[in-house]
Motif scaffolding. Structure first.
Motif, PDB file in Angstrom:
ATOM      1  N   GLY B 294      49.801  -7.370 -15.241  1.00 24.20           N
ATOM      2  CA  GLY B 294      51.221  -7.669 -15.132  1.00 24.20           C
ATOM      3  C   GLY B 294      52.051  -6.473 -15.533  1.00 24.20           C
ATOM      4  N   ARG B 295      53.289  -6.728 -15.953  1.00 23.31           N
ATOM      5  CA  ARG B 295      54.161  -5.616 -16.356  1.00 23.31           C
ATOM      6  C   ARG B 295      54.694  -5.867 -17.767  1.00 23.31           C
ATOM      7  NH1 ARG B 295      54.972  -2.178 -12.459  1.00 23.31           N
ATOM      8  NH2 ARG B 295      54.471  -2.856 -10.345  1.00 23.31           N
ATOM      9  N   VAL B 296      54.952  -4.786 -18.466  1.00 14.80           N
ATOM     10  CA  VAL B 296      55.482  -4.887 -19.828  1.00 14.80           C
ATOM     11  C   VAL B 296      56.924  -5.382 -19.752  1.00 14.80           C
ATOM     12  CG1 VAL B 296      56.021  -3.634 -21.929  1.00 14.80           C
ATOM     13  CG2 VAL B 296      54.016  -2.997 -20.571  1.00 14.80           C
ATOM     14  N   GLU B 297      57.217  -6.375 -20.575  1.00 13.98           N
ATOM     15  CA  GLU B 297      58.596  -6.850 -20.596  1.00 13.98           C
ATOM     16  C   GLU B 297      59.302  -6.440 -21.884  1.00 13.98           C
ATOM     17  OE1 GLU B 297      60.409 -10.730 -18.422  1.00 13.98           O
ATOM     18  OE2 GLU B 297      59.735 -10.888 -20.494  1.00 13.98           O
ATOM     19  N   GLY B 298      58.539  -5.908 -22.805  1.00 21.82           N
ATOM     20  CA  GLY B 298      59.144  -5.541 -24.079  1.00 21.82           C
ATOM     21  C   GLY B 298      59.139  -6.722 -25.014  1.00 21.82           C
ATOM     22  N   ASN B 299      59.332  -6.440 -26.293  1.00 22.96           N
ATOM     23  CA  ASN B 299      59.421  -7.534 -27.234  1.00 22.96           C
ATOM     24  C   ASN B 299      58.124  -8.328 -27.350  1.00 22.96           C
ATOM     25  OD1 ASN B 299      61.042  -8.432 -29.150  1.00 22.96           O
ATOM     26  ND2 ASN B 299      62.435  -9.623 -27.834  1.00 22.96           N
ATOM     27  N   GLY B 300      56.985  -7.651 -27.138  1.00 25.66           N
ATOM     28  CA  GLY B 300      55.707  -8.345 -27.264  1.00 25.66           C
ATOM     29  C   GLY B 300      55.469  -9.356 -26.162  1.00 25.66           C
ATOM     30  N   ARG B 301      56.018  -9.083 -24.995  1.00 28.01           N
ATOM     31  CA  ARG B 301      55.811 -10.002 -23.872  1.00 28.01           C
ATOM     32  C   ARG B 301      55.396  -9.229 -22.639  1.00 28.01           C
ATOM     33  NH1 ARG B 301      57.714 -15.085 -23.879  1.00 28.01           N
ATOM     34  NH2 ARG B 301      58.528 -15.783 -25.893  1.00 28.01           N
ATOM     35  N   MET B 302      54.663  -9.927 -21.771  1.00 23.08           N
ATOM     36  CA  MET B 302      54.375  -9.334 -20.473  1.00 23.08           C
ATOM     37  C   MET B 302      54.689 -10.345 -19.391  1.00 23.08           C
ATOM     38  SD  MET B 302      50.191  -9.295 -20.148  1.00 23.08           S
ATOM     39  CE  MET B 302      50.106  -8.676 -18.489  1.00 23.08           C
ATOM     40  N   THR B 309      55.737 -15.521 -18.466  1.00 27.84           N
ATOM     41  CA  THR B 309      55.593 -14.443 -19.447  1.00 27.84           C
ATOM     42  C   THR B 309      54.584 -14.883 -20.482  1.00 27.84           C
ATOM     43  OG1 THR B 309      57.406 -15.319 -20.768  1.00 27.84           O
ATOM     44  CG2 THR B 309      57.941 -13.571 -19.184  1.00 27.84           C
ATOM     45  N   PHE B 310      53.756 -13.879 -20.916  1.00 29.36           N
ATOM     46  CA  PHE B 310      52.768 -14.139 -21.952  1.00 29.36           C
ATOM     47  C   PHE B 310      53.105 -13.312 -23.164  1.00 29.36           C
ATOM     48  CE2 PHE B 310      49.409 -14.970 -18.482  1.00 29.36           C
ATOM     49  CZ  PHE B 310      49.754 -16.294 -18.426  1.00 29.36           C
ATOM     50  N   LEU B 311      52.741 -13.876 -24.316  1.00 29.59           N
ATOM     51  CA  LEU B 311      52.858 -13.104 -25.549  1.00 29.59           C
ATOM     52  C   LEU B 311      51.662 -12.164 -25.639  1.00 29.59           C
ATOM     53  CD1 LEU B 311      53.770 -16.094 -27.846  1.00 29.59           C
ATOM     54  CD2 LEU B 311      55.299 -14.232 -27.132  1.00 29.59           C
ATOM     55  N   VAL B 312      51.920 -10.910 -25.925  1.00 30.26           N
ATOM     56  CA  VAL B 312      50.841  -9.945 -26.080  1.00 30.26           C
ATOM     57  C   VAL B 312      51.100  -9.176 -27.358  1.00 30.26           C
ATOM     58  CG1 VAL B 312      50.314  -9.688 -23.628  1.00 30.26           C
ATOM     59  CG2 VAL B 312      52.107  -8.296 -24.644  1.00 30.26           C
ATOM     60  N   PRO B 313      50.061  -8.466 -27.875  1.00 27.59           N
ATOM     61  CA  PRO B 313      50.299  -7.632 -29.052  1.00 27.59           C
ATOM     62  C   PRO B 313      51.392  -6.625 -28.741  1.00 27.59           C
ATOM     63  CG  PRO B 313      47.965  -7.757 -28.551  1.00 27.59           C
ATOM     64  CD  PRO B 313      48.669  -8.395 -27.423  1.00 27.59           C
ATOM     65  N   HIS B 314      52.048  -6.168 -29.777  1.00 25.69           N
ATOM     66  CA  HIS B 314      53.180  -5.281 -29.562  1.00 25.69           C
ATOM     67  C   HIS B 314      52.751  -4.065 -28.753  1.00 25.69           C
ATOM     68  CE1 HIS B 314      57.233  -4.093 -30.251  1.00 25.69           C
ATOM     69  NE2 HIS B 314      56.810  -2.854 -30.511  1.00 25.69           N
ATOM     70  N   LYS B 316      53.543  -0.326 -26.906  1.00 25.13           N
ATOM     71  CA  LYS B 316      54.421   0.843 -26.981  1.00 25.13           C
ATOM     72  C   LYS B 316      54.903   1.271 -25.605  1.00 25.13           C
ATOM     73  CE  LYS B 316      51.850   2.706 -30.765  1.00 25.13           C
ATOM     74  NZ  LYS B 316      50.487   2.691 -30.333  1.00 25.13           N
ATOM     75  N   ARG B 317      54.193   0.831 -24.594  1.00 23.86           N
ATOM     76  CA  ARG B 317      54.574   1.310 -23.265  1.00 23.86           C
ATOM     77  C   ARG B 317      55.965   0.819 -22.862  1.00 23.86           C
ATOM     78  NH1 ARG B 317      48.781   0.837 -20.296  1.00 23.86           N
ATOM     79  NH2 ARG B 317      48.176   0.054 -22.330  1.00 23.86           N
ATOM     80  N   SER B 318      56.591   1.573 -21.982  1.00 25.29           N
ATOM     81  CA  SER B 318      57.972   1.258 -21.625  1.00 25.29           C
ATOM     82  C   SER B 318      58.033   0.010 -20.749  1.00 25.29           C
ATOM     83  CB  SER B 318      58.596   2.435 -20.889  1.00 25.29           C
ATOM     84  OG  SER B 318      57.862   2.657 -19.707  1.00 25.29           O
ATOM     85  N   THR B 319      59.107  -0.659 -20.829  1.00 24.62           N
ATOM     86  CA  THR B 319      59.311  -1.885 -20.072  1.00 24.62           C
ATOM     87  C   THR B 319      59.153  -1.608 -18.582  1.00 24.62           C
ATOM     88  OG1 THR B 319      60.854  -2.596 -21.741  1.00 24.62           O
ATOM     89  CG2 THR B 319      60.948  -3.752 -19.633  1.00 24.62           C
ATOM     90  N   GLY B 320      58.449  -2.531 -17.907  1.00 24.48           N
ATOM     91  CA  GLY B 320      58.284  -2.386 -16.467  1.00 24.48           C
ATOM     92  C   GLY B 320      57.008  -1.673 -16.073  1.00 24.48           C
ATOM     93  N   SER B 321      56.350  -0.961 -17.049  1.00 25.69           N
ATOM     94  CA  SER B 321      55.116  -0.276 -16.651  1.00 25.69           C
ATOM     95  C   SER B 321      53.977  -1.300 -16.552  1.00 25.69           C
ATOM     96  CB  SER B 321      54.784   0.826 -17.656  1.00 25.69           C
ATOM     97  OG  SER B 321      54.599   0.256 -18.927  1.00 25.69           O
ATOM     98  N   GLU B 322      52.947  -0.923 -15.799  1.00 30.24           N
ATOM     99  CA  GLU B 322      51.846  -1.854 -15.555  1.00 30.24           C
ATOM    100  C   GLU B 322      51.041  -2.069 -16.820  1.00 30.24           C
ATOM    101  OE1 GLU B 322      49.310  -1.160 -12.251  1.00 30.24           O
ATOM    102  OE2 GLU B 322      50.996  -0.757 -10.901  1.00 30.24           O
ATOM    103  N   LEU B 323      50.511  -3.282 -16.954  1.00 31.64           N
ATOM    104  CA  LEU B 323      49.762  -3.597 -18.158  1.00 31.64           C
ATOM    105  C   LEU B 323      48.573  -4.486 -17.779  1.00 31.64           C
ATOM    106  CD1 LEU B 323      49.731  -3.436 -21.268  1.00 31.64           C
ATOM    107  CD2 LEU B 323      51.024  -5.579 -21.281  1.00 31.64           C
ATOM    108  N   THR B 324      47.406  -4.163 -18.337  1.00 33.17           N
ATOM    109  CA  THR B 324      46.224  -4.991 -18.136  1.00 33.17           C
ATOM    110  C   THR B 324      45.755  -5.468 -19.501  1.00 33.17           C
ATOM    111  OG1 THR B 324      45.591  -3.615 -16.267  1.00 33.17           O
ATOM    112  CG2 THR B 324      43.910  -5.095 -17.130  1.00 33.17           C
ATOM    113  N   VAL B 325      45.573  -6.764 -19.636  1.00 35.37           N
ATOM    114  CA  VAL B 325      45.075  -7.297 -20.898  1.00 35.37           C
ATOM    115  C   VAL B 325      43.847  -8.154 -20.645  1.00 35.37           C
ATOM    116  CG1 VAL B 325      47.358  -7.278 -21.942  1.00 35.37           C
ATOM    117  CG2 VAL B 325      46.507  -9.351 -20.832  1.00 35.37           C
ATOM    118  N   MET B 326      43.131  -8.447 -21.732  1.00 33.01           N
ATOM    119  CA  MET B 326      41.874  -9.180 -21.621  1.00 33.01           C
ATOM    120  C   MET B 326      41.805 -10.230 -22.707  1.00 33.01           C
ATOM    121  SD  MET B 326      38.611  -9.446 -23.034  1.00 33.01           S
ATOM    122  CE  MET B 326      38.536  -8.099 -24.173  1.00 33.01           C
ATOM    123  N   VAL B 327      41.276 -11.415 -22.343  1.00 31.72           N
ATOM    124  CA  VAL B 327      41.018 -12.460 -23.328  1.00 31.72           C
ATOM    125  C   VAL B 327      39.583 -12.918 -23.128  1.00 31.72           C
ATOM    126  CG1 VAL B 327      41.861 -14.598 -24.319  1.00 31.72           C
ATOM    127  CG2 VAL B 327      43.363 -13.250 -22.861  1.00 31.72           C
TER     128      VAL B 327
END
Lengths: 275, 407, 270
Positions: B294-302, B309-314, B316-327
């Motif tokens: 997904g994309r970084v939304e800032g504020n610990g959200r993607m 929107t999902f809660l993710v660990p804080h 640092k990447r800028s809002t709107g950049s691509e983000l991959t997370v794993m559970v």
């Protein structure tokens, strides 16, 4: 029903070979034995006579000496070649193997002729030596023991390479790696792994060239002198020049017995390894 | 001159190793000095603090076959006494790496240091390394005793020392009494024990094992894993272990070096690799994983597909950049619709599309409303109480179980 | 290459090994190499290397009935030997590989025995045996003798080829209702073609080069090329022999190359 059809099928597939075995392969041997014991009289006199004869004894010794020396040298040379072939990448090995197989499948007559030209008194080697030392050199290298041995060795090396190569290629490459990681130097690896694990091929090759060399005919006849006659030449002498068939047969049977006594262990050993 | 105590004498030899030439002789003489010590041979000695820091240090080594890279330039340092596992799929470069350390071939670039001495171009026999092979590589014509004695004979030990050391090594692997057998009269497990015995018998500086249990069946493999671990603890020697079996790696290692496409994907403890995988490859290779992009939304959200929107660990990447997370699936819970959700939890509605009952655990595949596929893993219940295909469920997971991956 | 670990000890052994091996290759091939340029020398003298090149020796060879007749005899005998031993050998090899039957070991032993019985004994025995039927000196007697020594080679080669075939194909054909002979012709033979061709080539070459049996069995009209050559070598080393040798070697070369290209890359067995 099934039994009879299987017997019929066996008859169809095996009869040509069986006819050859029964009517062509077996009779000559039986004929030779029959002649040697004077037919149904079954006399062993000739054997006693032959064994007592000086010419036969001398030839027997010559046969063993020439076969023994030539087989030993061929084994060493063949091992060197097999080792070299085994260490090559597969493609180059196939090409180099061709260099060994071509002499193997070339008539001994051709090679004898070539050695006459190479080793003769006015031959290529003597000419080169004469030119190099600026003298008229005529080393006697054919029509004697040296010529015979050279011819025999040239003929036997390709024969002994193949079984040794097969054993060398069967050695697990990881065993070499393990030995060298454990601290063994090349000489130790050579003796404890290479030589030791190729022994089956070495033994098989040695026995088979020894049996073949016992019966060799052309090389001593063409490259050897009168003192280098082997048992086969003696058989030829009695049958074609003296026309003494019974004596020729007797010597043949003795030669056959010697050959079998060396070939039988080889055959038995091969069979036991296959199981 | 006073005879030196044993410890110091070996130290001296070790320091001599820095001489530029004749390194191999030193390995042999170090081994020879053991002979005088009697049977104290197999356990690694305490080194002084002057010793180099690492047992093995690889500095930018690489291996190219033509233009094909079997191993890209790689740095790796193995601590003294460590159990390091090289893990990876076939063709990942782990065997190439092992082969370079063992001296099967030289690297294309870089250098290798063993106890601080450069062994990059040294022939294998002089390196003083031990190796255990997948297919045992025992000498088929030698007895168990002769196989284990082989490295000692190569080092010209005398008969009584050989007998003592071989006996001790065979004791350690539990093969006493089988000295006169030939390898083909032994089972696979026993053959590998011979392989291990002949490796530890000369107390090599490091012991490498190349998929040593690969040819054994599952139960025996687990038993041998325990034995190798115990051996490592008893001997204190540095172990480098190659496997493609992740459970074996997780179970045995101090650290795991996960390799992919001729490079190190991640180096760390089993915990690091499992709970803090750095990349998608690591996350998917070790254990099972749910990957969410997904994309970084800032504020610990993607922000993910379906405008959720999902809660993710804080982040640092800028809002709107691509983000991959794993559970991890075992961190995903299936909760009843009535259950209240604690803060920091993500919740999704979905439908069970399939379950896989594999004994102790059950894997449940869920098609979520926003199009996401999630897998949850739970302790098995009886069929009647297990989720079944078609069930409408809610899945939840905590943001602290969400791991951010490098994209 | 920087990738190779330079081990002076190993390199020294390798260098010695390669040097020795090369000298053995030279020893094995020198007799073959030397005859070729001589064959293209002039008819008068046997010199190496020849001073001028010509085809005189080949012309002499093909214009002299004393050489051409033995050549034709040898070709005729080799063709007959090849076809008969291939026929008998293929059938027998198939059956020996696939079936167990009474007397299998015995018949195998008899068929293979010429491999260890010195040819002189077979030659003398066949001479005495054929004298009884008064077929000595005939082409037939030589062909029969050659079949005896060629058959074991054919059987061994075809058995090796058979061992590579998948037995289930034959089993499948029989399940589908083919009789043994139909199955053999339609399933086994087509797959055996490479082995059959190389067996045929080596059978022809063995027969063409065979000397000792022909020496005992041939008469004035049935003399073979090797026997003619042996006689020539015993009396005078004439330059024509270089041409004969080259022709015989060319045949060996053709057979070897054909056999190797047929077998592709399985170099370990002969």
């Amino acid at each position: 029903m099934n039994m009879t059809s299987s017997i019929r099928a066996t008859a169809i597939f095996m009869s040509p070979a069986a006819l050859i075995a029964i009517f062509i392969v077996m009779p000559p041997l039986l004929y030779v034995v029959y002649t040697s014991v004077n037919g149904l009289a079954f006399s062993l006199d000739l054997y006693a006579d032959v064994v007592a004869s000086k010419l036969f004894r001398q030839t027997l010794i010559t046969t063993f000496v020439i076969s023994g020396i030539s087989c030993f040298v061929s084994l060493v040379l063949g091992f060197v070649v097999a080792l070299h072939l085994a260490s090559q990448p597969a493609r180059r090995r196939a090409i180099l193997l061709g260099l060994v197989l071509l002499p193997l499948w070339t008539s001994i007559l051709v090679k004898c002729f070539a050695f006459m030209v190479l080793l003769g008194r006015e031959g290529v080697i003597n000419s080169i030596l004469s030119w190099a030392f600026d003298a008229h050199i005529q080393l006697p290298m054919i029509l004697n023991r040296i010529g015979t041995l050279i011819g025999m060795i040239n003929w036997q090396v390709p024969l002994v390479v193949l079984p040794i190569l097969a054993s060398l290629l069967a050695i697990d490459e990881a065993v070499y790696r393990a030995a060298s990681i454990m601290g063994a130097k090349p000489a130790r690896i050579f003796w404890t792994v290479t030589v030791r694990l190729s022994l089956p091929g070495v033994l098989a090759g040695l026995l088979s060239i020894f049996v073949m060399s016992l019966g060799s005919f052309m090389v001593p006849a063409l490259l050897g002198g009168p003192k280098d006659l082997m048992l086969s030449n003696l058989v030829d002498y009695y049958s074609r020049q003296v026309l003494d068939w019974p004596r020729a047969s007797t010597i043949s049977v003795i030669l056959f017995a010697i050959s079998v006594s060396f070939a039988a262990p080889l055959a038995l050993w091969r069979r036991s390894r296959r199981i | 001159m006073m005879p030196l105590p044993r410890e110091e004498r070996t130290q001296q030899v070790a320091r001599d190793d820095s001489r530029p030439n004749g390194l191999g002789e030193d390995v042999v003489s170090a081994a020879r000095s053991n002979r005088r010590d009697g049977s104290a041979g197999l356990v690694a000695k305490n080194r002084s603090e002057n010793d180099p820091k690492y047992a093995i240090e690889l500095k930018d080594i690489s291996k190219y076959f033509g233009s094909l890279a079997a191993l890209h330039p790689t740095k790796l340092a193995v601590n003294r006494g460590e159990f390091l596992t090289l893990l990876g799929p076939s063709g990942s470069g782990k065997s190439t790496l092992l082969n370079l350390i063992a001296g099967g071939s030289g690297p294309s670039t870089g250098s290798i240091f063993l106890d601080g001495r450069d062994i990059t171009r040294m022939p294998p026999r002089e390196r003083g390394i031990g190796m255990v092979f997948q297919n045992y590589a025992l000498m088929p014509h030698m007895t168990v005793f002769e196989n284990v004695a082989y490295p000692l004979r190569a080092r010209h030990f005398d008969r009584s020392a050989i007998r003592a050391k071989v006996t001790e090594a065979l004791d350690r692997v539990g093969l006493r009494g089988l000295e006169d057998r030939k390898p083909r009269q032994l089972s696979g497990g026993q053959q590998q024990r011979v392989g291990i015995a002949r490796c530890i018998v000369y107390a090599p500086a490091i012991i490498m094992m190349d998929e040593p249990l690969g040819a054994l069946d599952k139960n025996l493999r687990e038993q041998m894993q325990g034995e190798i671990k115990r051996l490592h603890k008893d001997l204190g020697t540095t172990f480098i272990y190659v496997t493609h079996d992740q459970e074996e790696a997780l179970n045995m290692s101090d650290r795991i070096c996960l390799m992919s496409l001729g490079a190190i994907a991640q180096l760390g403890t089993p915990d690091d690799l499992y709970f803090r995988p750095r990349s998608r490859f690591v996350a998917e290779f070790i254990g099972e994983s749910n990957i969410i992009t997904g994309r970084v939304e800032g504020n610990g959200r993607m922000l993910v597909s379906g405008n959720e929107t999902f809660l993710v660990p804080h982040e640092k990447r800028s809002t709107g950049s691509e983000l991959t997370v794993m559970v991890r699936p075992e961190r995903v819970r299936i909760c009843g619709s009535a259950e209240s959700v604690t803060t920091g939890e993500n919740v999704l509605d979905g439908e069970v599309v399939g379950t896989a009952f594999v004994g102790g655990t059950t894997r449940v595949a869920i098609q979520c409303a926003n199009g996401l596929h999630m897998t949850a893993k739970m302790m098995s219940d009886r069929l009647a109480t297990r989720p079944a295909a078609g069930d409408q469920v809610r899945v939840c997971w905590s943001s602290i179980d969400t791991v951010t991956l490098d994209s | 290459m920087t990738d190779i670990i330079d081990d002076p000890l190993q390199r020294r052994y390798r260098a010695v090994g390669t040097a020795l091996a090369v000298s053995v290759y030279v020893f094995l091939l020198s007799p073959l190499v030397i005859t070729i340029p001589m064959a293209f020398g002039t008819a008068n003298t046997l010199t190496f290397p020849p001073t001028e090149f010509s085809l005189d020796l080949f012309r002499t060879f093909f214009n002299s009935p004393g050489w051409v007749n033995p050549l034709l005899n040898s070709i005729k005998i080799a063709l007959a030997t090849t076809s008969l031993s291939l026929f008998a050998g293929t059938l027998a090899a198939y059956w020996l590989v696939r079936r167990e039957f009474l007397g299998r070991a015995l018949i195998t032993g008899v068929i293979m025995s010429p491999l260890i019985v010195p040819s002189v004994i077979s030659g003398l025995g066949l001479y005495l045996y054929f004298s009884y039927f008064r077929i000595n000196s005939s082409t037939l007697s030589i062909v029969l003798g050659h079949i005896m020594v060629v058959l074991p080679f054919v059987v061994v080669m075809i058995m090796a080829g058979m061992n590579k075939l998948d037995r289930n194909l034959e089993f499948g054909a029989e399940l589908m209702g083919a009789g043994t002979i139909r199955m053999f012709v339609t399933v086994v033979l087509p797959q055996l073609v490479p082995s059959l061709v190389s067996a045929a080539l080596f059978a022809f070459l063995s027969s063409f080069d065979e000397f000792i049996l022909s020496w005992f069995l041939s008469g004035p009209d049935t003399i073979t090329l090797p026997v003619r050559m042996y006689n020539a070598l015993n009396w005078e080393v004439s330059p024509v022999i270089a041409a004969v040798s080259t022709l015989m070697m060319a045949l060996s070369l053709v057979v070897c190359v054909a056999a190797i290209s047929l077998r592709k890359a399985t170099p370990a067995d002969g």
